[in-house]
Design an enzyme around this catalytic site. Structure first.
Site, PDB file in Angstrom:
ATOM      1  N   ASN A  89      35.245  57.903  56.479  1.00 27.74           N
ATOM      2  CA  ASN A  89      34.984  57.952  55.045  1.00 27.74           C
ATOM      3  C   ASN A  89      36.110  58.614  54.246  1.00 27.74           C
ATOM      4  O   ASN A  89      36.218  58.395  53.036  1.00 27.74           O
ATOM      5  CB  ASN A  89      33.665  58.716  54.825  1.00 27.74           C
ATOM      6  CG  ASN A  89      33.453  59.132  53.397  1.00 27.74           C
ATOM      7  OD1 ASN A  89      33.190  58.306  52.530  1.00 27.74           O
ATOM      8  ND2 ASN A  89      33.572  60.437  53.124  1.00 27.74           N
ATOM      9  N   SER A 142      36.276  49.767  49.663  1.00 25.35           N
ATOM     10  CA  SER A 142      36.059  49.770  48.211  1.00 25.35           C
ATOM     11  C   SER A 142      35.947  48.342  47.714  1.00 25.35           C
ATOM     12  O   SER A 142      36.368  47.402  48.386  1.00 25.35           O
ATOM     13  CB  SER A 142      37.235  50.464  47.513  1.00 25.35           C
ATOM     14  OG  SER A 142      37.143  50.342  46.094  1.00 25.35           O
ATOM     15  N   TYR A 157      46.309  51.950  46.555  1.00 30.76           N
ATOM     16  CA  TYR A 157      44.896  52.130  46.891  1.00 30.76           C
ATOM     17  C   TYR A 157      44.266  50.818  47.326  1.00 30.76           C
ATOM     18  O   TYR A 157      43.629  50.737  48.390  1.00 30.76           O
ATOM     19  CB  TYR A 157      44.154  52.708  45.688  1.00 30.76           C
ATOM     20  CG  TYR A 157      42.689  52.940  45.918  1.00 30.76           C
ATOM     21  CD1 TYR A 157      42.245  53.993  46.712  1.00 30.76           C
ATOM     22  CD2 TYR A 157      41.733  52.108  45.336  1.00 30.76           C
ATOM     23  CE1 TYR A 157      40.893  54.217  46.928  1.00 30.76           C
ATOM     24  CE2 TYR A 157      40.376  52.323  45.548  1.00 30.76           C
ATOM     25  CZ  TYR A 157      39.964  53.377  46.339  1.00 30.76           C
ATOM     26  OH  TYR A 157      38.624  53.587  46.557  1.00 30.76           O
ATOM     27  N   ALA A 158      44.440  49.769  46.538  1.00 25.79           N
ATOM     28  CA  ALA A 158      43.837  48.475  46.861  1.00 25.79           C
ATOM     29  C   ALA A 158      44.382  47.924  48.175  1.00 25.79           C
ATOM     30  O   ALA A 158      43.641  47.349  48.980  1.00 25.79           O
ATOM     31  CB  ALA A 158      44.078  47.484  45.723  1.00 25.79           C
ATOM     32  N   LYS A 161      42.713  49.665  51.041  1.00 24.36           N
ATOM     33  CA  LYS A 161      41.316  49.264  51.213  1.00 24.36           C
ATOM     34  C   LYS A 161      41.212  47.863  51.817  1.00 24.36           C
ATOM     35  O   LYS A 161      40.342  47.598  52.651  1.00 24.36           O
ATOM     36  CB  LYS A 161      40.583  49.351  49.874  1.00 24.36           C
ATOM     37  CG  LYS A 161      40.469  50.778  49.348  1.00 24.36           C
ATOM     38  CD  LYS A 161      39.709  51.649  50.332  1.00 24.36           C
ATOM     39  CE  LYS A 161      39.791  53.119  50.071  1.00 24.36           C
ATOM     40  NZ  LYS A 161      39.023  53.926  51.030  1.00 24.36           N
ATOM     41  N   ILE A 190      30.817  55.017  41.971  1.00 23.99           N
ATOM     42  CA  ILE A 190      29.844  55.946  42.554  1.00 23.99           C
ATOM     43  C   ILE A 190      30.130  57.334  41.996  1.00 23.99           C
ATOM     44  O   ILE A 190      31.285  57.695  41.746  1.00 23.99           O
ATOM     45  CB  ILE A 190      29.950  55.964  44.099  1.00 23.99           C
ATOM     46  CG1 ILE A 190      29.787  54.555  44.677  1.00 23.99           C
ATOM     47  CG2 ILE A 190      28.906  56.907  44.699  1.00 23.99           C
ATOM     48  CD1 ILE A 190      28.441  53.915  44.450  1.00 23.99           C
TER      49      ILE A 190
END
Length: 262
Positions: A89, A142, A157-158, A161, A190
């Site tokens: 996680n 994500s 980031y993308a 993921k 979230i």
């Protein structure tokens, strides 16, 4: 007790989704190893685990450091003799900036924590899952990099993921004979602290305008909660999902179907 007597390793367990998953798994009978870099946060997580009648341990380690992760997994197995569930996680949003302004070290840091960190977690945990006759791995990816590509500047980031999803599918096949299931969750917005730790710069004028449709819409609600994501993690960790592997599950209230930013 869905996880009675099982041992679960949760990275990024000091807050947010990881902490919620640690407490919920403990309530369902699991012994929980809570791992992150911040020992104070982990101690609070373990206190909550113990307050609900569970058994937990603090494991301070940096998921991007091979020697620390190898030692961390060894500590867990030395204490409880087995490993049954891994929730990879830990992650960061990192720096969001136009590609020509994104520094190489900023790219490398995001990839190191999110993608290499997942690799190292599983590299050192999988042998113990195999020795125990199988188990469940859940990776936290994500909507970004899977269904959503409209968060301008989130290239590192993308990419990390999307890489996690590919890793999940590869390992689901590789580990099938060993009885290890591997799945990936893809949360949208979230209520965690990750957004507060995101550095954004130079993004004015490069984004794509977005908004929810006019009028009443079933997707118009507040962001999801860490507890809702933890319920999904529990399901994938338990025998209730025994026929599910190599699968990504989006948990975003449907926002990514509209291409909305996660």
């Amino acid at each position: 007790m869905q996880l009675q007597d099982r041992v679960a390793l949760i990275t990024g367990a000091g807050s947010g989704i990881g902490k919620a998953a640690a407490v919920l798994m403990a309530k369902e009978g699991a012994k929980v190893a809570a791992l992150s870099r911040t020992e104070e946060e982990l101690e609070e997580t373990v206190r909550e685990v113990e307050a609900c009648g569970g058994e937990g341990m603090v494991v301070a380690a940096d998921v991007s450091k091979p020697e620390e992760m190898e030692a961390a997994v060894r500590r867990v197995v030395d204490r409880w003799g087995r490993l049954d569930v891994v929730f990879a996680n830990a992650g960061v949003n990192g720096v969001w900036a136009p590609i020509e302004e994104l520094e190489v070290d900023e790219w490398e840091k995001t990839i190191a924590i999110n993608l290499t960190g997942t690799f190292l977690t599983l590299k050192y945990a999988v042998p113990h899952l195999k020795r125990g006759g199988g188990g469940s791995v859940i990776v936290n990816a994500s909507v970004n990099g899977t269904r959503v590509f409209s968060n301008s500047g989130a290239t590192a980031y993308a990419s990390s993921k999307a890489g996690q999803v590919a890793m999940t599918k590869m390992l689901a096949l590789e580990l099938a004979r060993a009885g290890v299931r591997v799945n990936v969750i893809c949360p949208g917005a979230i209520d965690t602290e990750i957004d507060e730790n995101t550095e954004r710069r130079g993004l004015d004028g490069i984004g794509v305008p977005q908004e929810f449709p006019e009028g009443p819409h079933p997707l118009r609600r507040k962001p999801g909660s860490s507890q809702e994501v933890a319920q999904l993690v529990l399901f994938l960790a338990s025998d209730a999902s025994r026929h599910i592997t190599g699968t990504e599950v989006w948990i975003d209230g449907g926002e990514s179907l509209l291409g909305l930013k996660g």
